[in-house]
Motif scaffolding. Structure first.
Motif, PDB file in Angstrom:
ATOM      1  N   THR A 149       0.851  -1.192   0.000  1.00 29.76           N
ATOM      2  CA  THR A 149       0.000   0.000   0.000  1.00 29.76           C
ATOM      3  C   THR A 149       0.885   1.239   0.000  1.00 29.76           C
ATOM      4  N   ILE A 150       0.680   2.115  -0.966  1.00 34.74           N
ATOM      5  CA  ILE A 150       1.404   3.388  -1.000  1.00 34.74           C
ATOM      6  C   ILE A 150       0.520   4.455  -0.364  1.00 34.74           C
ATOM      7  N   TYR A 151       1.038   5.075   0.669  1.00 31.09           N
ATOM      8  CA  TYR A 151       0.330   6.115   1.420  1.00 31.09           C
ATOM      9  C   TYR A 151       0.854   7.454   0.907  1.00 31.09           C
ATOM     10  N   GLU A 152       0.114   8.075   0.011  1.00 30.71           N
ATOM     11  CA  GLU A 152       0.562   9.293  -0.672  1.00 30.71           C
ATOM     12  C   GLU A 152       0.466  10.505   0.247  1.00 30.71           C
ATOM     13  N   VAL A 153       1.598  11.192   0.441  1.00 30.25           N
ATOM     14  CA  VAL A 153       1.645  12.346   1.340  1.00 30.25           C
ATOM     15  C   VAL A 153       1.959  13.648   0.613  1.00 30.25           C
ATOM     16  N   TYR A 156       4.110   2.063   2.655  1.00 31.09           N
ATOM     17  CA  TYR A 156       5.195   3.030   2.464  1.00 31.09           C
ATOM     18  C   TYR A 156       4.620   4.403   2.155  1.00 31.09           C
ATOM     19  N   ASP A 157       5.059   5.395   2.896  1.00 30.01           N
ATOM     20  CA  ASP A 157       4.704   6.768   2.600  1.00 30.01           C
ATOM     21  C   ASP A 157       5.565   7.239   1.431  1.00 30.01           C
ATOM     22  N   ALA A 158       4.981   8.003   0.536  1.00 32.45           N
ATOM     23  CA  ALA A 158       5.729   8.555  -0.592  1.00 32.45           C
ATOM     24  C   ALA A 158       5.023   9.800  -1.075  1.00 32.45           C
ATOM     25  N   SER A 159       5.755  10.628  -1.803  1.00 29.28           N
ATOM     26  CA  SER A 159       5.232  11.903  -2.267  1.00 29.28           C
ATOM     27  C   SER A 159       5.402  12.013  -3.777  1.00 29.28           C
ATOM     28  N   ALA A 160       4.308  12.275  -4.467  1.00 30.18           N
ATOM     29  CA  ALA A 160       4.357  12.385  -5.923  1.00 30.18           C
ATOM     30  C   ALA A 160       5.404  13.401  -6.356  1.00 30.18           C
ATOM     31  N   GLY A 161       6.262  12.989  -7.262  1.00 32.94           N
ATOM     32  CA  GLY A 161       7.299  13.874  -7.763  1.00 32.94           C
ATOM     33  C   GLY A 161       8.436  14.124  -6.794  1.00 32.94           C
ATOM     34  N   GLY A 162       8.425  13.473  -5.633  1.00 34.01           N
ATOM     35  CA  GLY A 162       9.487  13.684  -4.649  1.00 34.01           C
ATOM     36  C   GLY A 162       9.380  15.004  -3.912  1.00 34.01           C
ATOM     37  N   LEU A 163       8.192  15.599  -3.913  1.00 34.64           N
ATOM     38  CA  LEU A 163       7.992  16.866  -3.204  1.00 34.64           C
ATOM     39  C   LEU A 163       8.154  16.670  -1.703  1.00 34.64           C
ATOM     40  N   GLY A 164       8.580  17.723  -1.024  1.00 35.23           N
ATOM     41  CA  GLY A 164       8.502  17.682   0.430  1.00 35.23           C
ATOM     42  C   GLY A 164       9.747  18.103   1.158  1.00 35.23           C
TER      43      GLY A 164
END
Length: 307
Positions: A8-12, A230-238
């Motif tokens: 599961t990808i938890y999009e942040v 896993y937490d992840a952010s679209a485009g590597g933002l953050g």
């Protein structure tokens, strides 16, 4: 070594990804960002945070955003730092909230204006009231692998804080490498320490930043250890407003590429996700730091109105 069959990808991205941007992103653009991420197949999209606008002005429009998202928005998690934040989530009829604790004294003081032990007194009524109202609660614990002021953080300290946060009534505990200093061996050791302390791998999630280029290697170590969220952010933002050495999150596209190559199910349409990140990069006026977006998506053109 056997790897998980599904992750599961938890999009942040809309919350953790945008909270540190120098430019204020219009609310309608944020709403479009959330919708595009959902359309790309992300099963969980954390939308915003009900933090005081003085501390994170980029998310001052949290209530407006959740109103725009309407009924669909009620299932998007939001961060609530305290009972005041929870009150706002309850008023809007939201169903999923998260709290954000610290594994170290210094970061607790800087981020929460509370001591390491004092943070639990703030979170306890927040979690209790959320659970009484039927909401799901996620707990984040930050600085699990290193702290810019205190250096290396003892594993036993992280486990102690993390279990205390989880035991308040959370359904999942996300372990954060807030400044991106973690390595694969540390991931293995920390997950092992938590499972030795009685937690199961499905109760844990991993949240990596890519400061030293180790986020994907750390995710692979997590897969080997049996972690499936896993937490992840679209485009590597953050980044993190209170830890200036924190760079971007693990890019969702890079994680998807890894999982696809390993034959692990994730449910995300990479083409749509890359297109979303290229679009958001155009809104921000700079290229995406994601390696996969750069390789597949090309250079973003002029920003267009959401639609």
């Amino acid at each position: 070594m056997k790897l998980p069959e599904k992750v599961t990808i938890y999009e942040v991205g809309p919350r953790d990804g945008l909270q540190n941007e120098k430019t204020l992103v219009p609310t309608d653009v944020k709403a479009e960002f959330v919708r595009r991420l959902v359309t790309a197949g992300l099963p969980v999209v954390e939308a915003t945070s009900f933090v005081h606008p003085r501390w994170v002005p980029q998310l001052a429009d949290a209530a407006e955003l959740m109103t725009i998202l309407g009924e669909d928005g009620r299932d998007h998690p939001v961060l609530v730092p305290n009972e005041r934040g929870l009150d706002r989530a309850l008023e809007l009829g939201l169903r999923h909230v998260a709290i954000f604790g610290s594994a170290t004294e210094t970061f607790a003081q800087k981020n929460l204006n509370r001591g390491l032990d004092e943070q639990f007194a703030m979170f306890e009524p927040t979690v209790r009231r959320a659970r009484e109202a039927g909401l799901d609660v996620r707990a984040y614990v930050s600085m699990c692998f290193g702290d810019p002021w205190e250096g290396a953080v003892p594993v036993e300290q992280v486990v102690s804080v993390g279990k205390r946060l989880f035991d308040l009534g959370a359904s999942q505990l996300s372990l954060g490498d807030t400044i991106g200093v973690g390595t694969a061996n540390q991931v293995t050791a920390l997950v092992t320490a938590f499972t030795d302390a009685g937690m199961t791998t499905d109760q844990l999630a991993l949240h990596f930043h890519d400061t030293y280029g180790q986020a994907l290697a750390n995710a692979y170590a997590g897969l080997q250890a049996g972690i499936t969220t896993y937490d992840a952010s679209a485009g590597g933002l953050g980044g993190c407003p209170y830890a200036k050495s924190a760079t971007g999150n693990l890019a969702t596209e890079d994680l998807v590429w890894l999982l696809t190559g390993l034959g692990i199910e994730h449910g995300v349409d990479l083409e749509q996700l890359v297109a979303t990140s290229v679009w958001m990069a155009a809104q921000l006026g700079r290229p995406s730091p994601s390696a996969v977006v750069r390789a597949v998506g090309g250079t973003p053109g002029p920003a267009q109105s959401p639609g």
